[in-house]
Design an enzyme around this catalytic site. Structure first.
Site, PDB file in Angstrom:
ATOM      1  N   GLY C  71       0.833  -1.194   0.000  1.00 21.27           N
ATOM      2  CA  GLY C  71       0.000   0.000   0.000  1.00 21.27           C
ATOM      3  C   GLY C  71       0.871   1.249   0.000  1.00 21.27           C
ATOM      4  O   GLY C  71       0.581   2.237  -0.687  1.00 21.27           O
ATOM      5  N   THR C  72       1.949   1.188   0.753  1.00 23.33           N
ATOM      6  CA  THR C  72       2.883   2.310   0.811  1.00 23.33           C
ATOM      7  C   THR C  72       3.428   2.632  -0.571  1.00 23.33           C
ATOM      8  O   THR C  72       3.482   3.799  -0.977  1.00 23.33           O
ATOM      9  CB  THR C  72       4.046   1.957   1.768  1.00 23.33           C
ATOM     10  OG1 THR C  72       3.506   1.808   3.085  1.00 23.33           O
ATOM     11  CG2 THR C  72       5.100   3.045   1.771  1.00 23.33           C
ATOM     12  N   ASN C 151      -7.051   5.278   9.162  1.00 23.75           N
ATOM     13  CA  ASN C 151      -6.605   4.032   9.776  1.00 23.75           C
ATOM     14  C   ASN C 151      -6.627   4.058  11.292  1.00 23.75           C
ATOM     15  O   ASN C 151      -6.705   3.019  11.933  1.00 23.75           O
ATOM     16  CB  ASN C 151      -5.198   3.670   9.286  1.00 23.75           C
ATOM     17  CG  ASN C 151      -4.235   4.840   9.359  1.00 23.75           C
ATOM     18  OD1 ASN C 151      -4.509   5.907   8.798  1.00 23.75           O
ATOM     19  ND2 ASN C 151      -3.120   4.671  10.036  1.00 23.75           N
ATOM     20  N   GLN C 179      -7.529   1.214   4.005  1.00 23.21           N
ATOM     21  CA  GLN C 179      -8.391   0.736   5.086  1.00 23.21           C
ATOM     22  C   GLN C 179      -9.826   0.509   4.628  1.00 23.21           C
ATOM     23  O   GLN C 179     -10.568  -0.234   5.259  1.00 23.21           O
ATOM     24  CB  GLN C 179      -8.390   1.755   6.246  1.00 23.21           C
ATOM     25  CG  GLN C 179      -7.065   1.864   6.979  1.00 23.21           C
ATOM     26  CD  GLN C 179      -6.740   0.625   7.820  1.00 23.21           C
ATOM     27  OE1 GLN C 179      -7.615  -0.154   8.184  1.00 23.21           O
ATOM     28  NE2 GLN C 179      -5.459   0.444   8.124  1.00 23.21           N
ATOM     29  N   SER C 199      -4.072  -2.344  -0.362  1.00 20.40           N
ATOM     30  CA  SER C 199      -2.993  -3.192   0.144  1.00 20.40           C
ATOM     31  C   SER C 199      -3.534  -4.570   0.493  1.00 20.40           C
ATOM     32  O   SER C 199      -4.621  -4.691   1.067  1.00 20.40           O
ATOM     33  CB  SER C 199      -2.396  -2.524   1.383  1.00 20.40           C
ATOM     34  OG  SER C 199      -1.395  -3.335   1.954  1.00 20.40           O
ATOM     35  N   GLY C 200      -2.773  -5.616   0.155  1.00 20.39           N
ATOM     36  CA  GLY C 200      -3.237  -6.977   0.357  1.00 20.39           C
ATOM     37  C   GLY C 200      -3.478  -7.380   1.795  1.00 20.39           C
ATOM     38  O   GLY C 200      -4.518  -7.948   2.138  1.00 20.39           O
ATOM     39  N   HIS C 201      -2.519  -7.051   2.662  1.00 22.58           N
ATOM     40  CA  HIS C 201      -2.565  -7.622   4.005  1.00 22.58           C
ATOM     41  C   HIS C 201      -3.602  -6.975   4.910  1.00 22.58           C
ATOM     42  O   HIS C 201      -3.751  -7.392   6.059  1.00 22.58           O
ATOM     43  CB  HIS C 201      -1.179  -7.565   4.663  1.00 22.58           C
ATOM     44  CG  HIS C 201      -0.747  -6.183   5.056  1.00 22.58           C
ATOM     45  ND1 HIS C 201      -0.792  -5.733   6.350  1.00 22.58           N
ATOM     46  CD2 HIS C 201      -0.284  -5.149   4.326  1.00 22.58           C
ATOM     47  CE1 HIS C 201      -0.344  -4.486   6.395  1.00 22.58           C
ATOM     48  NE2 HIS C 201      -0.017  -4.109   5.170  1.00 22.58           N
ATOM     49  N   THR C 237      10.297  -8.332 -11.423  1.00 24.23           N
ATOM     50  CA  THR C 237       9.605  -9.606 -11.613  1.00 24.23           C
ATOM     51  C   THR C 237       8.380  -9.638 -10.700  1.00 24.23           C
ATOM     52  O   THR C 237       8.474  -9.349  -9.516  1.00 24.23           O
ATOM     53  CB  THR C 237      10.547 -10.778 -11.270  1.00 24.23           C
ATOM     54  OG1 THR C 237      11.715 -10.650 -12.068  1.00 24.23           O
ATOM     55  CG2 THR C 237       9.878 -12.108 -11.541  1.00 24.23           C
ATOM     56  N   CYS C 325       5.164   6.364  22.408  1.00 29.90           N
ATOM     57  CA  CYS C 325       6.065   5.272  22.726  1.00 29.90           C
ATOM     58  C   CYS C 325       5.959   4.121  21.748  1.00 29.90           C
ATOM     59  O   CYS C 325       6.898   3.362  21.570  1.00 29.90           O
ATOM     60  CB  CYS C 325       5.790   4.754  24.133  1.00 29.90           C
ATOM     61  SG  CYS C 325       6.896   5.508  25.331  1.00 29.90           S
TER      62      CYS C 325
END
Ligand SMILES: Cc1ncc(COP(=O)(O)O)c(C=O)c1O
Ligand SMILES: Cc1ncc(COP(=O)(O)O)c(C=O)c1O
Lengths: 125, 393, 393, 125
Positions: C71-72, C151, C179, C199-201, C237, C325
């Site tokens: 996605g990035t 997100n 998202q 994005s796939g994940h 590829t 953090c």
């Protein structure tokens, strides 16, 4: 990538070879681009009695060469002139986009051979 | 029909052990490595393990390995990242005429942005002459990028010498080692290399993952901007299964390197001898000995590469060619042009690249079909000398 | 111990059917899609099938889908690719203050190269006001990029309206829908969107693969230079197993969309009600209804997010926070700042994002542990009012 | 990410709370950065007789607060002053790099509390 029909003409090309003392010869393409087609004609009574080709090139180049010879054998020169690159590609059931330039070559080689025939006729006639 | 895969330079099959290592990360261990909870920590640990596995293969420190999405991305990252970090528009880089397009097209993109690029020539065997490199440096040379070994003709470049010269001229040295990693021993420390690209799917690892080695202290800017992954040098949620697979592939490559080299070199010599002794009017492209263990590349005169590939495919054999028809462009391979082949000879090139699964029987099968294919195509060719060719059988 | 994964906005587990679809391409069907022999053709066909699956999910044409490595990368590609193609240095782009870093940091990189960027503010619920967009256009505005849904806080932006306004001003409209895809129905034709990232994940597909939708005729230049893959727009590829997995994930998302929306929304409401009724001094961040079906985001006053996450992790629960953090920087989430939260409230934020595998029992388990964790951390906090807080139980 | 020792101090923090009418109080950090630590001292004969803390912050912040109280309880003020941020981190068996700034805070809060005690002594003394 290629249709069955293209593969058939690639594996079993029709009319490969040369004609001794042909009535017309056409050669197009160049080795820089990686395609050279040569077409040999035997003409009788304005008809294509025999036709042969030799081709240096990819699968599509070989298949279109083969197809164009099949399309015009026995046809009058007038009919043969009407065969266009599109006709050849269609007769093969289409070609991949990036291969369309190969089909251009086959009809061009045929037309070059016919022109050569006419030129020779004029000289001798 | 027998199927023989002889295109390992294009891509390789994932090693079964690599797949086994990847599977858990495609199943239960799916966490995002940036997360602090257990799923995330497992993923993070797996990535760091893979980083160490890749590092040790080339004698780098794990902190010097940055995972990317491909060899191409690593190449783009190296060239853009270094020039961007030095931020001198108008700066100069040096590369060669036989680089992979991932380098050449990136260099051309840099030229459009105002950088100057020198493309070093190669000799007829594909070797860069270190003397020409020396002469190419200018005031503003910031980076030299020369591939470790060529993907088409297999020639191995004199990297140690080229890196040394580059160092003496105060520039950074990058090498595209996508084809060399896993096939040749590589020690970035000993060779004094600053940046090195590698790719998973060329070494029996998965597709869609690569890495760039960046020597500690080298200034580089990210190509992909976003999250803080990979020490802020490569944004995007990490491809954990891919990275783990690349790590395992690197480990196997290290353990089996000597064995693979011997096996491939043996089959390569057998193949070369077989082709040269059974087919006439053929030349071996590349260097006879400074050559990737699994690479062979021939030019068969009077015939065109794609029709050769198609015919081999019909016989179940996978191969590759520098022919224009297979590249999607109308030009034959820039590599074959650079070593000085005439166009029609370049169009008739055939690359057969051997891999770890290949056997002597595979080569025998190839040798049993290739001569007839060449003969048939030559019989159709308007370029072949009248009366045909003598085929040594 | 029970393990409950409530961080689906960070990443999702690969759907078992997706993995099954991928496996052959990690095994026998390993060919390079650019090759013309049988292995290559199988791979090529698989990619084209996946392209169609992704296209139909967003009502695009397959030729409008370009696969990327994440996605990035899709976000970077959209912004750099469009500005590069228009090649007007000094040109102007418009985005929002709450974009993902993949957009924000790319925009900042463009600023360093001389582009002008306007970052639109959002209201306290995270909504971009279309009126502020109208006012932001200048002569040189070439691109507007506003995310489909956020997100962190889940707010869904008025994309149809924003795209319409952009069109009226003659600029291109990109949306980061990483998202939103698979969680909301999206029709790029109806919404008149020019570019869209996914994005796939995030949709039960694999990591390391994404896509950019580019409307036919849109001028864009590649981000990754090299081979001629993806119609010369994305070299390297192809990650065949990843692409095949993304395709299958897209297909499943399309088939199950309505069902997933209902399921997630139900659990989301149950979770929100449960938290608000059992814990005091808590606020729900984002919009009450214009919200991703699976997103919840709370701020618990007087406590810090990372210690909250650690405590939840010890109870087997995976969650996420906008705390400084956890981000590796010292600043809390830019999104929570943009909606106007005071620093200490932003530091105490907790994002719980629900996925297709979650059940009511998962939420019950969360609700059984969260109040005590909050109570314990507050008892340690120097910021909590003396004498403690009233906990509604 | 965190060592077992850190997690132990996070889950079972020692000396959490406040001291009524403390002899010294130190507060460091701020809510902008997301860490606030408050340390309360009871001093007798120049020794730390009792120490308590309250912390708003991440796991490392809580663990270092807890650890610093353990390290100095019963020690003389002189000894306590020698406790540095490094000492605290080491006592916890190390901290992740990006968390080292948290451990700074704990010793700082202790020193601030001791300073506060000395100041109060001067005023009253
Ligand atoms: C809105 C948004 N855009 C972009 C991304 C980046 O996607 P990826 O991690 O696949 O590169 C994410 C997820 O991290 C996201 O939530
Ligand atoms: C020498 C060389 N460099 C770079 C690449 C690009 O690698 P990838 O396809 O993994 O992006 C390749 C392979 O295609 C290669 O052979």
């Amino acid at each position: 990538m290629y249709s069955e029909k293209v593969m058939d003409h690639f594996t079993h090309p029709r009319n490969v070879g040369e004609i001794e003392n042909p009535d017309g010869v056409g050669e197009v393409g160049n080795t820089v681009c990686g395609d050279v087609m040569k077409i040999f004609l035997r003409i009788k009574d304005d008809r294509i009695e025999d036709i042969k080709f030799k081709t240096f090139g990819c699968g599509a180049a070989i298949a279109t060469s083969s197809m164009v010879t099949e399309l015009v054998i026995g046809k009058t020169l007038q009919e043969a002139k009407e065969i266009s690159n599109k006709t050849v590609a269609e007769a093969l059931g289409g070609l991949p986009c990036q291969k369309m330039h190969c089909s251009n070559l086959a009809a061009d080689a045929l037309h070059a051979a016919i022109d050569d025939y006419h030129k020779k006729q004029k000289v001798s006639g | 029909m027998r199927r023989v895969y002889l295109d390992h330079a294009a891509t390789t099959a994932v090693h079964p052990e690599v797949l086994q290592t990847m599977l858990p990360y495609l199943q239960d261990q799916f966490g995002n490595p940036s997360s602090i909870y257990s799923w995330g920590r497992e993923a993070k640990a797996a990535i760091e393990n893979a980083r160490a596995q890749v590092a040790v293969l080339i004698n780098a420190d794990p902190s010097e390995i940055i995972f990317t999405g491909s060899g191409t991305e690593a190449d783009n990252f190296a060239l853009s990242g270094v020039t961007d970090a030095l931020d001198q528009r108008g700066a100069h880089i040096i590369t060669s005429k036989i680089e992979h397009h991932a380098i050449l097209h990136t260099a051309e993109a840099l030229e459009r942005k105002g950088y100057k690029v020198t493309y070093l020539p190669v000799n007829t065997e594909g070797l860069v002459n270190p003397e020409t490199l020396k002469e190419a440096f200018t005031e503003g040379t910031v980076l030299v990028s020369i591939m470790f070994a060529n993907n088409e003709i297999g020639t191995i470049e004199p990297i140690a010498e080229l890196a040394q010269i580059t160092k003496e001229h105060g520039a950074l040295f990058h090498t595209d080692a996508v084809q060399a990693v896993g096939n040749l021993p590589i020690d970035v420390k000993q060779l004094d290399i600053d940046l090195l690209s590698l790719s998973g799917h060329k070494i029996y690892g998965p597709k869609g993952v690569g890495a760039l080695y960046v020597r500690r202290g080298t200034r580089i800017k990210p190509l992909l901007h976003g999250g803080a992954q990979e020490r802020k040098l490569r944004a995007g949620t990490e491809n954990v299964p891919g990275i783990v697979g690349l790590g395992k592939a690197a480990e196997l490559a290290r353990l089996e390197l000597a064995e693979r080299q011997t096996h491939l070199t043996e089959l390569r010599e057998y193949l070369i001898d077989g082709v040269l002794s059974s087919i006439d009017h053929v030349r071996l492209n590349g260097h006879r000995s400074l050559r990737l263990p699994g690479n062979t590349n021939f030019s068969f005169e009077y015939i065109e590469g794609e029709s050769l590939l198609l015919s081999l495919d019909l016989a179940g054999i996978a191969a590759s060619s520098g022919s224009a028809c297979t590249s999607g462009s109308l030009e034959p391979s820039h590599v074959l042009m650079a070593i000085g082949l005439p166009h029609e000879v370049a169009h008739g090139s055939l690359r057969l690249t051997i891999g770890r699964e290949n056997t002597k029987e595979d080569i025998d099968y190839l040798l049993s079909v290739l001569p007839n294919i060449v003969k048939r195509l030559r019989s159709m060719s308007p370029l072949a000398p009248k009366g045909g060719l003598s085929h040594v059988q």
